[in-house]
Design an enzyme around this catalytic site. Structure first.
Site, short mmCIF file in Angstrom:
data_model
loop_
_atom_site.label_atom_id
_atom_site.label_comp_id
_atom_site.label_asym_id
_atom_site.label_seq_id
_atom_site.Cartn_x
_atom_site.Cartn_y
_atom_site.Cartn_z
N ARG A 119 129.78 70.56 44.83
CA ARG A 119 128.64 70.38 43.94
C ARG A 119 127.50 69.20 44.31
NH1 ARG A 119 131.63 69.06 37.96
NH2 ARG A 119 132.54 70.90 37.75
N CYS A 136 117.70 77.40 51.75
CA CYS A 136 118.83 77.15 50.76
C CYS A 136 119.20 78.53 50.37
CB CYS A 136 118.45 76.11 49.64
SG CYS A 136 117.02 76.52 48.97
#
Length: 168
Positions: A119, A136
């Site tokens: 996470r 990303c």
């Protein structure tokens, strides 16, 4: 500090970058102006003002060359982001994920040195202000599903396909 910004057309839409005086990217993404980018910059780095330029020199050239197929063009562009120790390290790790070789969020967490922090790894992607230069988009879900992307899944899909093709 007054930062500079510029927008360049790309095959997937306008791309805007905001740069510090020394040429480091503070924020970037597929948008037609700086308004959506400025809030992404860490408060300690956020410029007091912005000045538009027609071209940001090496940054603009890198964006154009990347979209033309030179995937390494973005590698030497300096980026400046601030956050906690893990996020800062995780953003550095993202810059080392090779184009055309996406990793899963679990793999990314392991590469960042915290395999159980999936996470937190996903949060590093979500909080990345310097899209493209801190890639990303190269992080996907297990099984290859795209996951999220601030600039839209169509952009992420195009980037991954572009990198796969150019890396061959």
């Amino acid at each position: 500090m007054t930062a500079t910004w510029s927008t360049v057309d790309t095959p997937i839409g306008p791309f805007t970058a905001i740069a510090a005086d020394d040429g480091a990217v503070l924020a970037s993404g597929w948008t037609a102006g700086p308004d959506t980018l400025t809030p992404l910059i860490a408060a300690t780095l956020r410029p007091a003002g912005l000045r538009r330029l027609p071209d940001l020199g090496p940054i603009t050239r890198a964006v154009q060359r990347f979209h033309d197929g030179n995937l390494a063009a973005i590698d030497d562009i300096p980026v400046r982001q601030r956050s906690g120790e893990f996020l800062t390290h995780a953003w550095d790790v993202l810059r080392k994920v090779p184009p055309g070789q996406p990793v899963t969020y679990s793999e990314y967490a392991a590469l960042a040195g915290r395999p159980s922090a999936v996470r937190a790894a996903a949060s590093a992607c979500a909080r990345n202000a310097a899209a493209l230069f801190v890639p990303c988009h190269r992080v996907v879900r297990i099984g290859g599903a795209l996951g999220g992307f601030r600039w839209g899944l169509d952009v992420k899909r195009w980037l991954l396909a572009h990198e796969a093709e150019a890396a061959r």
